[in-house]
Structure formats: structure tokens, C-alpha cells
Scaffold this active site. Structure first.
Site, PDB file in Angstrom:
ATOM      1  N   SER A 146       0.611  -1.051   0.414  1.00 15.72           N
ATOM      2  CA  SER A 146       0.201  -0.182  -0.172  1.00 15.72           C
ATOM      3  C   SER A 146       0.392   1.060   0.452  1.00 15.72           C
ATOM      4  O   SER A 146       2.458   1.091   0.048  1.00 15.72           O
ATOM      5  CB  SER A 146      -1.317  -0.020   1.600  1.00 15.72           C
ATOM      6  N   TYR A 159      -1.459  -0.848  10.959  1.00 11.74           N
ATOM      7  CA  TYR A 159      -1.805  -0.847   9.333  1.00 11.74           C
ATOM      8  C   TYR A 159      -1.107  -0.893   8.257  1.00 11.74           C
ATOM      9  O   TYR A 159      -0.593  -1.015   7.751  1.00 11.74           O
ATOM     10  CB  TYR A 159      -3.520  -0.235   9.131  1.00 11.74           C
TER      11      TYR A 159
END
Ligand SMILES: NC(=O)c1ccc[n+]([C@@H]2O[C@H](COP(=O)([O-])OP(=O)(O)OC[C@H]3O[C@@H](n4cnc5c(N)ncnc54)[C@H](OP(=O)(O)O)[C@@H]3O)[C@@H](O)[C@H]2O)c1
Length: 269
Positions: A146, A159
């Protein structure tokens, strides 16, 4: 009529194939005539996708459900694939879950789960499927990281930490495997319109207020990059720009920009 160039002896396993980027990746890979192993928890979704891929591309798609947050998930999935007599040429570690909220208010159980899915299962599956690839001198690993791997994100601290792990692990492993015939690629999307927005309290943030990408364009760029053996794929102009910006700014500014992605919808990184 002659059939398209076939790689039918090749099988790709895609985790998180029941929606979003994973389903889009499975479609891209099937278009290249790979057989598929589709895995996630929601069986009906996987069965529907398997039927679609078999009907549209004439490939074989096998469904194996697995909760990747469960203890020994990697071991169980590897065993299930081996019991089907399937050899994996391409491993796509795509399953991942977000969690939004101040760390002093979120539940450790939820954080444990996302660490299991995003890091532990990914590592375990890579360990198990990599060894036969190295033996054969051929294989491919594609990990979904990501832009959060580059920008620490306050209120998504765990995360973004898991995604930094995915990126760092992929880069180091790719380097280790140079010359082995096995490549490792990490894809770093910005914000993508998927069911991610409905998971882990992300709907309480402003994540979707800015620029978003569609899962298909992300999957196309990721799959092309993986086939070329690229180490990192930034699948949009915004992510390419964001990947350079992070190298120029002071670290505190980088974290502020990370925060702006959830507070102001500054998804241009
Ligand atoms: N969307 C974004 O903005 C964005 C941006 C950057 C990176 N990513 C990453 O992209 C990847 C795919 O996410 P997405 O955006 O496509 O979201 P998504 O539509 O929510 O897909 C997530 C996939 O992971 C699977 N999954 C979740 N928990 C699981 C578990 N415990 N066990 C097994 N499978 C599980 C889900 O399947 P089941 O629920 O059926 O199990 C689903 O197939 C993730 O790694 C995510 O972190 C997303």
C-alpha cells in the site's frame, strides 16, 4: 482457430479473491490462461468468480476457503492446495484488512487479527510456496502492500505498520532471490474503491473523500509489473508522485501527510 499462447500448466493462487483488488487480479491472471486457486472466507463469492473465470477463459479455478487470521492458516492452506495435487507457480498474497481508530481506543484483538492476515499468513504462505519455486528455478510472488507502507498513518498505525512490513519483506526477499528464477513484486496502491472502505471502521474516516482508483486498473498494473519481475509497482500517477515526494520531505511532514489521508481525504498520495 488457434488457441491463445497457453500457460495452462501454470497455476496462480490468489488470497483475498472474493472481492476488490483480489478478484480483479484473478481476472487479469485468468486472461493469461493461468489456472487459479481462489481463496478467502466467503465461499459463494469465490464459487461465482470461479464459474465466471472457467466460462470466460477456459481455465480451471479451484476454490479453497481459509480464514487467514486463524492460527496455522498458512500451513492449512498449503496443505489443502497440496492435497488437491496443485503446484503453485504464482503466489498472490493480496488479502488484507484495515483498522481505523486511535490506538489507545482500538481493541488489541482486532490488531492481532490484522497482523495475522496482513503479515503472518503472508509470510507463512511465502515460506511454504517459495521452496518448490526455488527448486524448480521458476516462480513469482506478488504481494499487495500500500502507499501506507511509505507514509505512517496516525489512526491506522498498525495497518500502515503491517504494510511497511510487506514492502520491506518483499524488497529484501526479492534481492535474496536474484538469479533464482523467482521474482518478488510488491504493489503499492493509493485509495481503491473496494469493500475495504466498509471494514475496520474505515467508514468513520475521510479516506474516500479524495482521489480513488478502480480495482481493475490497480490489478492490471500489478500483474504487468509482476510478469516483468519489477520489485515495486506504483499503479497510478498519484502513487508514483507520492513515492517520490516521500524521499524529499522531512519525516514529520511525511507522517502529517499520512494523517491527512484519513482526516482530509488527501488520497493523492
Ligand atoms: N482499497 C484500498 O484503498 C487499498 C489501498 C492499498 C492497499 N490495499 C490492500 O489491498 C488488498 C485488497 O484489499 P481490497 O481493497 O481489495 O479490499 P476488500 O475488497 O475488502 O478485499 C479484501 C479481501 O481480503 C479477504 N480477507 C479479509 N480478511 C480475511 C481473513 N481473515 N481471511 C481470509 N481472507 C480475508 C476478503 O475476503 P473475505 O472477507 O471473503 O474473507 C477479501 O477478499 C489488501 O491487502 C489491502 O490492504 C487496499
Amino acid at each position: 482457430m488457434s488457441s491463445p499462447a497457453t500457460t495452462a500448466d501454470r497455476t496462480a493462487l490468489v488470497t483475498g479473491a472474493s472481492s476488490g483488488i483480489g478478484a480483479a487480479l484473478a481476472r487479469e491472471i485468468a486472461m493469461d490462461q493461468y489456472d487459479l486457486v481462489l481463496t478467502a472466507r466467503r465461499e459463494e463469492r469465490l464459487q461465482n468468480l470461479a464459474e465466471e473465470l472457467e466460462a470466460t477463459h477456459g481455465v480451471t479455478a479451484t476454490v479453497i476457503t481459509q480464514d487467514l487470521a486463524a492460527e496455522k492458516a498458512g500451513e492449512e492452506l498449503f496443505e489443502a492446495v497440496t492435497n488437491e495435487g496443485i503446484e503453485i507457480h504464482t503466489l498472490v498474497n493480496n488479502a488484507g484488512v484495515p483498522l481505523y481508530g486511535r490506538f489507545d481506543e482500538t481493541e488489541l484483538e482486532d490488531e492481532r487479527d490484522i497482523m495475522e492476515v496482513n503479515m503472518v499468513a503472508l509470510t507463512s504462505l511465502t515460506k511454504r510456496f517459495l521452496r518448490p519455486m526455488v527448486k524448480r528455478g521458476e516462480g513469482r510472488i506478488l504481494n499487495t502492500a500500500s502507499m501506507a507502507a511509505l507514509y505512517p498513518i496516525p489512526k491506522k498505525a498498525v495497518y500502515s505498520g503491517t504494510k511497511s512490513y510487506v514492502l520491506s519483506f518483499s524488497r529484501a526477499l526479492g534481492h535474496e532471490l536474484d538469479g533464482s528464477g523467482v521474482t518478488v513484486t510488491a504493489v503499492c496502491p493509493g485509495v481503491v474503491e473496494t469493500e475495504y472502505a466498509n471494514r475496520g471502521n474505515v467508514e468513520k474516516s475521510n479516506t474516500l473523500a479524495g482521489v480513488t482508483n478502480d480495482p481493475r486498473s490497480v490489478a492490471q498494473a500489478a500483474w504487468e509489473g509482476a510478469k516483468d519481475g519489477e520489485r515495486i509497482v506504483f499503479p497510478s500517477l498519484h502513487s508514483k508522485y507520492g513515492s517520490q515526494l516521500v524521499r524529499l520531505l522531512p519525516r514529520s511532514k511525511v507522517t502529517e501527510l499520512g494523517e491527512s489521508t484519513v482526516e482530509d481525504g488527501a488520497s493523492w498520495i
